[in-house]
Design a protein around this motif. Sequence first.
Motif, mmCIF file in Angstrom:
data_model
loop_
_atom_site.group_PDB
_atom_site.id
_atom_site.type_symbol
_atom_site.label_atom_id
_atom_site.label_comp_id
_atom_site.label_asym_id
_atom_site.label_seq_id
_atom_site.Cartn_x
_atom_site.Cartn_y
_atom_site.Cartn_z
ATOM 1 N N LEU A 216 -88.460 62.258 47.225
ATOM 2 C CA LEU A 216 -87.457 61.598 48.051
ATOM 3 C C LEU A 216 -86.935 60.403 47.259
ATOM 4 C CD1 LEU A 216 -86.636 62.065 51.032
ATOM 5 C CD2 LEU A 216 -88.507 60.534 51.677
ATOM 6 N N VAL A 217 -85.611 60.247 47.174
ATOM 7 C CA VAL A 217 -85.057 59.121 46.420
ATOM 8 C C VAL A 217 -83.968 58.452 47.247
ATOM 9 C CG1 VAL A 217 -84.022 58.347 44.243
ATOM 10 C CG2 VAL A 217 -85.465 60.379 44.250
ATOM 11 N N THR A 218 -83.967 57.108 47.226
ATOM 12 C CA THR A 218 -82.933 56.324 47.914
ATOM 13 C C THR A 218 -82.478 55.218 46.971
ATOM 14 O OG1 THR A 218 -82.381 55.283 50.041
ATOM 15 C CG2 THR A 218 -84.490 54.670 49.081
ATOM 16 N N PRO A 219 -81.199 54.825 47.018
ATOM 17 C CA PRO A 219 -80.722 53.771 46.107
ATOM 18 C C PRO A 219 -81.497 52.458 46.278
ATOM 19 C CG PRO A 219 -78.870 54.930 47.060
ATOM 20 C CD PRO A 219 -80.090 55.399 47.799
ATOM 21 N N PRO A 220 -81.572 51.663 45.212
ATOM 22 C CA PRO A 220 -82.371 50.429 45.223
ATOM 23 C C PRO A 220 -81.904 49.402 46.248
ATOM 24 C CG PRO A 220 -81.587 50.948 43.004
ATOM 25 C CD PRO A 220 -80.902 51.892 43.929
ATOM 26 N N ALA A 221 -82.842 48.552 46.644
ATOM 27 C CA ALA A 221 -82.621 47.561 47.697
ATOM 28 C C ALA A 221 -81.443 46.632 47.416
ATOM 29 C CB ALA A 221 -83.902 46.743 47.890
ATOM 30 N N GLU A 222 -81.213 46.273 46.152
ATOM 31 C CA GLU A 222 -80.145 45.303 45.844
ATOM 32 C C GLU A 222 -78.773 45.852 46.183
ATOM 33 O OE1 GLU A 222 -83.191 46.117 44.014
ATOM 34 O OE2 GLU A 222 -81.776 46.564 42.395
ATOM 35 N N GLN A 223 -78.648 47.166 46.298
ATOM 36 C CA GLN A 223 -77.314 47.766 46.432
ATOM 37 C C GLN A 223 -76.934 48.110 47.862
ATOM 38 O OE1 GLN A 223 -77.640 51.051 43.765
ATOM 39 N NE2 GLN A 223 -77.846 49.722 41.985
ATOM 40 N N VAL A 224 -77.829 47.861 48.799
ATOM 41 C CA VAL A 224 -77.600 48.357 50.162
ATOM 42 C C VAL A 224 -78.036 47.340 51.208
ATOM 43 C CG1 VAL A 224 -77.903 50.776 49.494
ATOM 44 C CG2 VAL A 224 -79.892 49.442 50.226
ATOM 45 N N LEU A 225 -77.602 47.584 52.440
ATOM 46 C CA LEU A 225 -78.204 46.846 53.543
ATOM 47 C C LEU A 225 -79.630 47.383 53.708
ATOM 48 C CD1 LEU A 225 -77.598 44.849 56.052
ATOM 49 C CD2 LEU A 225 -77.850 46.950 57.356
ATOM 50 N N LEU A 226 -80.558 46.467 53.902
ATOM 51 C CA LEU A 226 -81.950 46.911 54.028
ATOM 52 C C LEU A 226 -82.168 47.474 55.422
ATOM 53 C CD1 LEU A 226 -83.703 44.129 51.981
ATOM 54 C CD2 LEU A 226 -83.280 46.513 51.351
ATOM 55 N N GLY A 227 -81.888 48.751 55.549
ATOM 56 C CA GLY A 227 -82.004 49.410 56.843
ATOM 57 C C GLY A 227 -83.450 49.420 57.322
ATOM 58 N N ILE A 228 -83.619 49.182 58.613
ATOM 59 C CA ILE A 228 -84.969 49.243 59.190
ATOM 60 C C ILE A 228 -85.439 50.694 59.186
ATOM 61 C CG2 ILE A 228 -86.380 48.679 61.216
ATOM 62 C CD1 ILE A 228 -85.054 46.198 59.880
ATOM 63 N N THR A 229 -84.508 51.632 59.441
ATOM 64 C CA THR A 229 -84.872 53.053 59.422
ATOM 65 C C THR A 229 -85.215 53.484 57.998
ATOM 66 O OG1 THR A 229 -83.109 53.210 61.063
ATOM 67 C CG2 THR A 229 -84.210 55.258 60.470
ATOM 68 N N ARG A 230 -84.495 52.923 57.028
ATOM 69 C CA ARG A 230 -84.813 53.192 55.610
ATOM 70 C C ARG A 230 -86.268 52.798 55.338
ATOM 71 N NH1 ARG A 230 -84.848 49.990 51.027
ATOM 72 N NH2 ARG A 230 -83.990 50.840 49.084
ATOM 73 N N ALA A 231 -86.638 51.593 55.788
ATOM 74 C CA ALA A 231 -88.018 51.131 55.584
ATOM 75 C C ALA A 231 -88.995 52.051 56.316
ATOM 76 C CB ALA A 231 -88.158 49.687 56.071
ATOM 77 N N SER A 232 -88.617 52.489 57.524
ATOM 78 C CA SER A 232 -89.499 53.380 58.297
ATOM 79 C C SER A 232 -89.711 54.690 57.540
ATOM 80 C CB SER A 232 -88.898 53.682 59.677
ATOM 81 O OG SER A 232 -88.775 52.501 60.430
ATOM 82 N N VAL A 233 -88.618 55.243 56.996
ATOM 83 C CA VAL A 233 -88.721 56.539 56.294
ATOM 84 C C VAL A 233 -89.582 56.398 55.039
ATOM 85 C CG1 VAL A 233 -87.361 58.196 54.937
ATOM 86 C CG2 VAL A 233 -86.651 57.595 57.257
ATOM 87 N N ILE A 234 -89.432 55.285 54.339
ATOM 88 C CA ILE A 234 -90.255 55.071 53.140
ATOM 89 C C ILE A 234 -91.741 55.034 53.540
ATOM 90 C CG2 ILE A 234 -90.837 53.375 51.341
ATOM 91 C CD1 ILE A 234 -87.772 52.734 51.219
ATOM 92 N N GLU A 235 -92.025 54.373 54.667
ATOM 93 C CA GLU A 235 -93.415 54.306 55.135
ATOM 94 C C GLU A 235 -93.905 55.686 55.605
ATOM 95 O OE1 GLU A 235 -93.927 50.750 57.537
ATOM 96 O OE2 GLU A 235 -95.910 51.476 58.175
ATOM 97 N N LEU A 236 -93.040 56.419 56.293
ATOM 98 C CA LEU A 236 -93.435 57.749 56.789
ATOM 99 C C LEU A 236 -93.642 58.724 55.637
ATOM 100 C CD1 LEU A 236 -91.191 58.213 59.944
ATOM 101 C CD2 LEU A 236 -93.585 57.509 59.800
ATOM 102 N N ALA A 237 -92.835 58.578 54.578
ATOM 103 C CA ALA A 237 -93.005 59.460 53.419
ATOM 104 C C ALA A 237 -94.414 59.271 52.853
ATOM 105 C CB ALA A 237 -91.946 59.150 52.368
#
Length: 314
Positions: A216-237
């Motif tokens: 699973l790959v997502t663009p780096p934190a500096e380039q995006v709004l730090l989505g709460i769901t993004r953080a959730s998915v990273i934790e769930l992965a």
Amino acid sequence: MADEFPAPDRTIWRNGEFVPWEQATVHILAQSLQRGTLAFDYMSVHETDRGPAILRLPEHIERLIRTCELAGLPLDYSKAALIEACAETVRRNPGARSVKISALIASIEVELIPQDPTISVFVAAYDSATDIIARHESPFPMPEHVSLKIERDISNRRHDIIAPQMKVAANYTSPMIAKWRARREGFDDVLLLTEGGHVAEAPTSNLFIVTAAGELVTPPAEQVLLGITRASVIELAAALAVPCHERDLTVDDVFGANEAFLTATSVGVWPVVRVDDVILSNGEPGPVTRQLRDKLRKISRGEDPDFTHWLHYL
Ligand code: PMP
């Protein structure tokens, strides 16, 4: 505008008191309206066995506070006070599915720098389908799977003018232009690129891909709004033992992906089945996407004992 509909019978928290929906207004000359300085955050409310719960409430409030700090907006409420304001607003608005908290400069100003920088806070809790979407004449139905257009107009890239981590109104102007154009061309949403031409995010959601190697790959934190769901998915992965990395992605990486999905509080894990003219995962949500989507849905309903701490019960 469908003026024949009466205002929703809802009450909105305004600086510590509750006012009827239609009274939660600001003046046309309010500084935040004229200059785009409104900071906001958006949360979801879920039905559980223990009653309604707000998903990841403290994380959203922390992000609002961080937005105000980054933008230099002197927010004068504590995290605890804002959490309680959201919880109480949901309690007073049965059936609410969404919570929007806004922090803005309501003062009428001449200069860019306000003479009165007092930050007003509003918290609204509502059901977007019945309270908002149904009141418009041509509601856009939310598709189950999403088609994405890549925004190639270089004047519409994720710029450094406002850091993407700031959730302020002005940051949504160029994404809105891009998304509106994509809609007219028959796409559901648009994928924005960074100034360097890498993939960033969609206007109100983050992007993940599943590579041919199954990571699973997502663009780096500096380039995006730090989505709460993004953080959730990273934790769930991590919990599901799916390898997950943050790194630069090219448009070709997305075209060549096994699967792709968007993440946001409003849509959870939202499968992407087409990017420009390329069909992904045979036009159906792929297995990793489904696994993460279903896990997050289960957590939101309070049915996953390992993640009940993500829910703020009322
Ligand atoms: N990116 C942007 C620019 C957004 O506005 C949003 C919606 N808040 C997201 C990503 C997704 O963030 P979240 O998962 O916290 O809703």
